[in-house]
Design an enzyme around this catalytic site. Structure first.
Site, PDB file in Angstrom:
ATOM      1  N   LYS A  22     -42.097 -10.247   7.691  1.00  0.00           N
ATOM      2  CA  LYS A  22     -41.584 -10.045   9.157  1.00  0.00           C
ATOM      3  C   LYS A  22     -40.290  -9.164   8.945  1.00  0.00           C
ATOM      4  CE  LYS A  22     -38.696 -13.396  10.754  1.00  0.00           C
ATOM      5  NZ  LYS A  22     -37.489 -12.857  11.599  1.00  0.00           N
ATOM      6  N   ASN A  23     -39.567  -9.577   8.133  1.00  0.00           N
ATOM      7  CA  ASN A  23     -38.128  -8.769   8.058  1.00  0.00           C
ATOM      8  C   ASN A  23     -38.340  -7.402   7.765  1.00  0.00           C
ATOM      9  OD1 ASN A  23     -37.134 -11.020   9.095  1.00  0.00           O
ATOM     10  ND2 ASN A  23     -35.983 -11.547   7.090  1.00  0.00           N
ATOM     11  N   CYS A 126     -26.189 -17.273  18.706  1.00  0.00           N
ATOM     12  CA  CYS A 126     -27.135 -17.564  17.819  1.00  0.00           C
ATOM     13  C   CYS A 126     -26.993 -18.795  17.115  1.00  0.00           C
ATOM     14  CB  CYS A 126     -27.324 -16.465  16.699  1.00  0.00           C
ATOM     15  SG  CYS A 126     -28.441 -16.926  15.378  1.00  0.00           S
ATOM     16  N   ARG A 131     -22.831 -14.355  14.095  1.00  0.00           N
ATOM     17  CA  ARG A 131     -23.474 -13.158  13.564  1.00  0.00           C
ATOM     18  C   ARG A 131     -23.016 -11.742  14.608  1.00  0.00           C
ATOM     19  NH1 ARG A 131     -29.729 -14.762  12.757  1.00  0.00           N
ATOM     20  NH2 ARG A 131     -29.568 -13.039  11.295  1.00  0.00           N
ATOM     21  N   ASP A 316     -32.370 -17.301   3.364  1.00  0.00           N
ATOM     22  CA  ASP A 316     -33.515 -17.610   4.136  1.00  0.00           C
ATOM     23  C   ASP A 316     -34.105 -18.530   3.399  1.00  0.00           C
ATOM     24  OD1 ASP A 316     -32.882 -16.055   6.067  1.00  0.00           O
ATOM     25  OD2 ASP A 316     -34.208 -14.413   5.800  1.00  0.00           O
ATOM     26  N   ARG A 408     -42.191 -17.952  15.044  1.00  0.00           N
ATOM     27  CA  ARG A 408     -41.558 -16.787  15.182  1.00  0.00           C
ATOM     28  C   ARG A 408     -41.740 -15.943  13.730  1.00  0.00           C
ATOM     29  NH1 ARG A 408     -35.927 -16.989  15.843  1.00  0.00           N
ATOM     30  NH2 ARG A 408     -35.946 -14.879  15.082  1.00  0.00           N
TER      31      ARG A 408
HETATM   32  C1  UD1 Z   1     -31.144 -10.299   8.097  1.00  0.00           C
HETATM   33  C2  UD1 Z   1     -32.157 -11.106   8.398  1.00  0.00           C
HETATM   34  C3  UD1 Z   1     -32.174 -12.565   8.166  1.00  0.00           C
HETATM   35  C4  UD1 Z   1     -31.364 -12.941   6.941  1.00  0.00           C
HETATM   36  C5  UD1 Z   1     -30.170 -11.969   6.695  1.00  0.00           C
HETATM   37  C6  UD1 Z   1     -29.355 -12.067   5.533  1.00  0.00           C
HETATM   38  C7  UD1 Z   1     -33.879  -9.906   9.610  1.00  0.00           C
HETATM   39  C8  UD1 Z   1     -34.815  -9.614  10.998  1.00  0.00           C
HETATM   40  N1  UD1 Z   1     -33.012 -10.818   9.550  1.00  0.00           N
HETATM   41  O1  UD1 Z   1     -30.462 -10.682   9.315  1.00  0.00           O
HETATM   42  O2  UD1 Z   1     -33.440 -13.237   7.988  1.00  0.00           O
HETATM   43  O3  UD1 Z   1     -30.955 -14.214   6.734  1.00  0.00           O
HETATM   44  O4  UD1 Z   1     -30.614 -10.489   7.036  1.00  0.00           O
HETATM   45  O5  UD1 Z   1     -30.119 -11.808   4.649  1.00  0.00           O
HETATM   46  O6  UD1 Z   1     -34.244  -8.959   8.690  1.00  0.00           O
HETATM   47  N2  UD1 Z   1     -22.340  -9.468   9.936  1.00  0.00           N
HETATM   48  C9  UD1 Z   1     -20.991  -9.159  10.516  1.00  0.00           C
HETATM   49  N3  UD1 Z   1     -20.982  -7.888  11.125  1.00  0.00           N
HETATM   50  C10 UD1 Z   1     -22.200  -7.298  11.567  1.00  0.00           C
HETATM   51  C11 UD1 Z   1     -23.445  -7.820  10.799  1.00  0.00           C
HETATM   52  C12 UD1 Z   1     -23.254  -8.626  10.033  1.00  0.00           C
HETATM   53  O7  UD1 Z   1     -19.906  -9.946  10.169  1.00  0.00           O
HETATM   54  O8  UD1 Z   1     -21.982  -6.195  12.205  1.00  0.00           O
HETATM   55  C13 UD1 Z   1     -22.321 -10.662   9.088  1.00  0.00           C
HETATM   56  C14 UD1 Z   1     -23.119 -11.548   9.470  1.00  0.00           C
HETATM   57  O9  UD1 Z   1     -22.551 -12.549  10.327  1.00  0.00           O
HETATM   58  C15 UD1 Z   1     -23.413 -12.445   8.111  1.00  0.00           C
HETATM   59  C16 UD1 Z   1     -23.547 -11.412   7.170  1.00  0.00           C
HETATM   60  O10 UD1 Z   1     -22.731 -10.099   7.705  1.00  0.00           O
HETATM   61  O11 UD1 Z   1     -22.347 -13.346   7.852  1.00  0.00           O
HETATM   62  C17 UD1 Z   1     -24.974 -10.823   6.793  1.00  0.00           C
HETATM   63  O12 UD1 Z   1     -25.855 -10.643   7.936  1.00  0.00           O
HETATM   64  P1  UD1 Z   1     -26.762  -9.272   7.939  1.00  0.00           P
HETATM   65  O13 UD1 Z   1     -27.223  -9.376   6.646  1.00  0.00           O
HETATM   66  O14 UD1 Z   1     -26.379  -8.393   8.831  1.00  0.00           O
HETATM   67  O15 UD1 Z   1     -27.939 -10.231   8.719  1.00  0.00           O
HETATM   68  P2  UD1 Z   1     -29.171  -9.785   9.601  1.00  0.00           P
HETATM   69  O16 UD1 Z   1     -29.515  -8.416   9.371  1.00  0.00           O
HETATM   70  O17 UD1 Z   1     -28.695  -9.938  11.002  1.00  0.00           O
END
Ligand code: UD1
Length: 430
Positions: A22-23, A126, A131, A316, A408
């Site tokens: 999915k991701n 969320c 996030r 995850d 999902r």
């Molecule tokens: C993706 C995955 C999710 C997984 C996560 C971490 C998808 C669709 N989702 O989510 O299943 O749990 O990676 O492996 O691929 N952060 C910030 N600022 C930002 C962006 C992120 O502070 O602008 C922080 C987040 O709050 C979190 C960390 O960075 O603490 C990692 O998040 P991120 O790797 O970005 O997760 P997603 O890409 O949303």
């Protein structure tokens, strides 16, 4: 709303086909916005998030066709989708859609790169923490975009196009890295992404973008270099297998005992989790067809884990591993370092008899001899599947409510587990 009913106590034996990730599928689908030619994706899982993203992309002007089922295909054969964004008809992604699936925020990058503007709703709250998207917006700014927040929307503009730049992420972010890649491929000049996410899904996206004509090197390492090109073309790409689904079923087998082949799974995508499972007492073997997981006779031992960005133990799989540890010998310490507030499954696992104490980002899971079935509530995608794992080894009947969370992210879950001997059924309420 549907429910899943599980009667615990059966070992799992047989084979479970692993679906496309999915991701990986989501950012790959979003990449179709970058070209006016056709992107054909194979092995796309049949999931609610995929269907929703098709709707969101349709709003921007992406036409899609899903290949029909061929003889011999099973409910778990991945689908092939053709996506074509000949013209972008709308550069706005509205709140009603983005708020349903956070990853859809990533459309901001290809819309901006191709059209010079994008207006995308901020995703909002969320269940698993705040996030934010600050790092995604920072990356776009580093490539020359003007960003303002207006009425709950991130409005990004680059009327003269994006230009290459240096992006240094202060924290590893998967979404930030996807966004930076999709913006940089069409920027003028060279972009260097430092402290990039090394997740396999980032590599899959980079491979597909390169097949479309992009010039990306270093994906899979912490430093990615992108030489911008003026346009991208169509491509055909097969989505990599889902490492989270793989790990989830491996943990289910460790929990119930039995012998299951996870067909199509790739061990290199989740080595840290497989190592942890071996320490806990499962036997893991890589075969030509996938990964074989066996647990016979002996019980499971408590093992400590800390979630980390790839190649570490994935966040995850944290909830699923916690479910396994509820019946382990001894006490396991599970530390969650990626998301705050990703322990919502704890209260529900407690309803099945688990003994878990929380202290900040640390959970102490004291193994118990016996779990007992109960009605429980799914709270998010990974948490809900942890309840399924616990229920498979609980005495008596468990009903999991709010299973749309499962739909999902897990394709044909009850079918896959049922084929291996689990007593599991979906009760449709509609
Ligand atoms: C993706 C995955 C999710 C997984 C996560 C971490 C998808 C669709 N989702 O989510 O299943 O749990 O990676 O492996 O691929 N952060 C910030 N600022 C930002 C962006 C992120 O502070 O602008 C922080 C987040 O709050 C979190 C960390 O960075 O603490 C990692 O998040 P991120 O790797 O970005 O997760 P997603 O890409 O949303």
């Amino acid at each position: 709303m549907d429910q899943i009913r599980i009667v615990g106590g059966e070992a799992l034996n047989g084979a479970i086909p692993i679906s496309g990730a999915k991701n990986a599928a989501l950012p790959l689908m979003i990449a179709s916005l970058l070209t006016d030619e056709t992107l054909q994706l194979h092995n796309v899982p049949r999931l609610a998030d995929v269907a929703l993203l098709l709707r969101i992309l349709g709003n921007h002007g992406v036409d899609h066709g899903v290949a029909g089922k061929r003889p011999g295909q099973t409910p778990t054969t991945g689908q092939s989708i053709r996506l074509r964004a000949r013209d972008i008809i709308d550069t706005t992604a509205p709140y009603e859609l983005v708020s349903k699936m956070r990853a859809s925020f990533w459309v901001i990058a290809p819309l901006l790169a191709r059209m010079g503007e994008a207006r995308v709703s901020l995703p909002g709250g969320c269940a698993i923490g705040t996030r934010p998207v600050d790092l995604l917006l920072m990356a776009l700014e580093r490539l020359g975009a003007d960003i303002e927040i207006d009425g709950g929307y991130a409005v990004a503009r680059a009327p003269k196009g994006l230009r290459g730049g240096d992006i240094v992420f202060p924290k590893v972010t998967v979404g930030g890295t996807h966004t930076a890649l999709m913006a940089a491929v069409l920027a003028r000049g060279t972009t260097v992404i430092e402290n990039a996410a090394r997740e396999p899904e980032v590599v899959d996206l980079a491979d597909c973008l390169n097949a479309m004509g992009a010039r990306i090197s270093g994906a899979g390492s912490a430093r990615i270099v992108v030489d911008g090109v003026s346009r991208l073309g169509g491509a055909e790409h097969t989505v990599l297998p889902d490492r989270i689904e793989t790990g989830t079923y491996a943990m289910a087998v460790a929990m119930t005992g039995g012998d299951v082949l996870l067909s199509g799974a790739r061990p290199d995508l989740l080595q840290a989790a497989l190592d942890t499972l071996e320490q806990a007492g499962a036997e893991i073997t890589a075969t030509n067809e996938g990964i074989r997981v066996v647990r016979n006779g002996h019980g499971i031992s408590a093992v400590d884990v800390t979630t980390e960005p790839f190649p570490g133990f994935p966040t995850d799989l944290q909830a699923q591993f916690m479910a396994l540890m509820t019946k382990a010998r001894g006490t396991s310490r599970i530390r969650e370092t990626i998301f705050e507030n990703r322990f919502m499954h704890v209260q529900e696992l407690a309803r099945l008899g688990a003994r878990i104490r929380l202290d900040g980002d640390l959970a102490y899971v004291e193994g118990v001899r016996r779990l007992t079935g109960a009605p429980v509530m799914a709270t998010d995608l990974r948490a809900s599947v942890s309840l399924v794992i616990a229920a498979l080894a609980a005495d008596g009947e468990t009903t999991v409510n709010r299973v749309y969370h499962l739909d999902r992210g897990f394709e044909a879950l009850e079918h896959k587990l049922g084929q291996c001997g689990a007593r599991i059924e979906r009760i449709s309420q509609s």
